[in-house]
Every structure is written in C-alpha cells, then in structure tokens.
Motif scaffolding. Sequence first.
Motif, mmCIF file in Angstrom:
data_model
loop_
_atom_site.group_PDB
_atom_site.id
_atom_site.type_symbol
_atom_site.label_atom_id
_atom_site.label_comp_id
_atom_site.label_asym_id
_atom_site.label_seq_id
_atom_site.Cartn_x
_atom_site.Cartn_y
_atom_site.Cartn_z
ATOM 1 N N HIS A 136 0.681 -1.004 -0.078
ATOM 2 C CA HIS A 136 0.126 -0.118 -0.147
ATOM 3 C C HIS A 136 0.631 1.239 0.121
ATOM 4 O O HIS A 136 0.338 2.076 -0.530
ATOM 5 N N ALA A 137 1.792 1.352 0.742
ATOM 6 C CA ALA A 137 3.065 2.731 0.910
ATOM 7 C C ALA A 137 3.651 2.535 -0.475
ATOM 8 O O ALA A 137 3.561 4.154 -1.299
ATOM 9 N N SER A 138 3.836 1.300 -1.367
ATOM 10 C CA SER A 138 4.906 1.546 -2.920
ATOM 11 C C SER A 138 3.323 2.238 -3.527
ATOM 12 O O SER A 138 3.665 2.792 -4.402
ATOM 13 N N LEU A 139 1.953 1.910 -3.363
ATOM 14 C CA LEU A 139 0.791 2.430 -4.525
ATOM 15 C C LEU A 139 0.587 4.204 -3.824
ATOM 16 O O LEU A 139 0.606 4.523 -4.901
ATOM 17 N N VAL A 161 8.875 -1.123 -10.281
ATOM 18 C CA VAL A 161 8.580 -2.000 -9.954
ATOM 19 C C VAL A 161 9.521 -2.539 -9.663
ATOM 20 O O VAL A 161 9.711 -4.132 -9.064
ATOM 21 N N LEU A 162 10.370 -1.775 -9.582
ATOM 22 C CA LEU A 162 11.782 -2.946 -8.927
ATOM 23 C C LEU A 162 11.563 -2.989 -7.307
ATOM 24 O O LEU A 162 11.726 -3.843 -6.342
ATOM 25 N N PHE A 163 11.377 -1.610 -6.370
ATOM 26 C CA PHE A 163 10.713 -1.865 -5.223
ATOM 27 C C PHE A 163 9.215 -2.883 -5.093
ATOM 28 O O PHE A 163 9.340 -3.448 -4.200
ATOM 29 N N LEU A 164 8.454 -3.120 -5.820
ATOM 30 C CA LEU A 164 7.611 -4.072 -5.339
ATOM 31 C C LEU A 164 8.372 -5.651 -5.857
ATOM 32 O O LEU A 164 7.592 -6.215 -4.992
#
Length: 184
Positions: free
Chosen positions: A26-29, A64-67
């Motif tokens: 959720h934070a990355s979104l 994408v890398l973070f996810l």
Amino acid sequence: MITFLVLSVLVIAGGILTIAARNAVHASLGLVGTLLSVAGIYATLSASFLAATQVIVYAGAVMVLFLFVIMLLDANRPVEGHNPLPFIAPLAGIGGALLAGAFAVLAFTYKAPLPLAESTLALKNGAPGPVGETLLTKFLLPFEAVSILLLVAVVGSVALVQRPAAQREPVRESVPAPLEGEVA
C-alpha cells in the motif's frame, strides 16, 4: 491553476499514504500515485520530456524494482511488534535536523548560475538530446550519485527486511515402545 492545485493535493495525499501505510505494498502504491501526480505537474508546466521520464523511470522501472523487492522478501505484511532498531529514531531526528540546516544554507546562499531564458535556450526547451548531453557531461557526478543512492536504498531495504532463518529442531529418532507381550 486548478489543475496544479488538484495535482498538488494528490502529491501530498500520496506522500501521506506512503508514510502512514502499515502495509509495504500500500505504501508503494501511494508512492506511485505521488510520482504520477508529479509527472502531471511537469506536464502542466510544458515539460513533456520530464513528465515522460518521471512516468517511465520512476513510476515504472523504480517502482517495479521496489515491488519486486517487497514481494521477494515477503515484506507486504503489516509491521508489528517491537522496533528491532531502537536507535533509528534519534538518528532520523539528527539526519532531519542536518537536512533542514543544509536546506537553510542553500536557501540563503543560492545564486542562479544562468538566467532562466538563457538556460532554456541552452537546453533547447527541454529536448531529450541537450538534456541528456548536459546530464552526462556537466552533471555526470550527481547523475551517478543518484544511481548509487538508489542501489544503496535497495540494499538497505533488503538488509532491514531480512528475517532470520527459522531454526529447525534436530529430528529425534524415536523407538516405539514395545507392545504388551512383545520382546524388546
């Protein structure tokens, strides 16, 4: 002006969601929303190359890398329990104070290197060729420093999220007890 205000509110809301979310996905979104809103602000300023770069590089590749790191390390569960690094809060406070001091020094000592009109002409209104040439000649060191910063951020997130391996208990060989009437 209304578009700028709406996008500014979206940037702030995405930033708050990024910080306040207890789930890493959720934070990355929230961060994706922030990055896309910043790209919208660039588009309203007629900086189409920066807007496209923001979407492709940051909202696309970096997120994408973070996810991928979040999913690889199974870090999408909410944070619970005690803080494994109790000294991090004072260090964050010291770092924030140093950063605020650096911004204050920059604000009071900043001198624009070129007037805006000359800079715009030098970069040919933000065309990709002159921007890339400027980034990879005059500003090569800061450009590479950002790439190293991203690498350190990913390695740091892996180190912080890494969980200790589960310890297996040694397998005991159990000998069944003899039944009544059996000879052991």
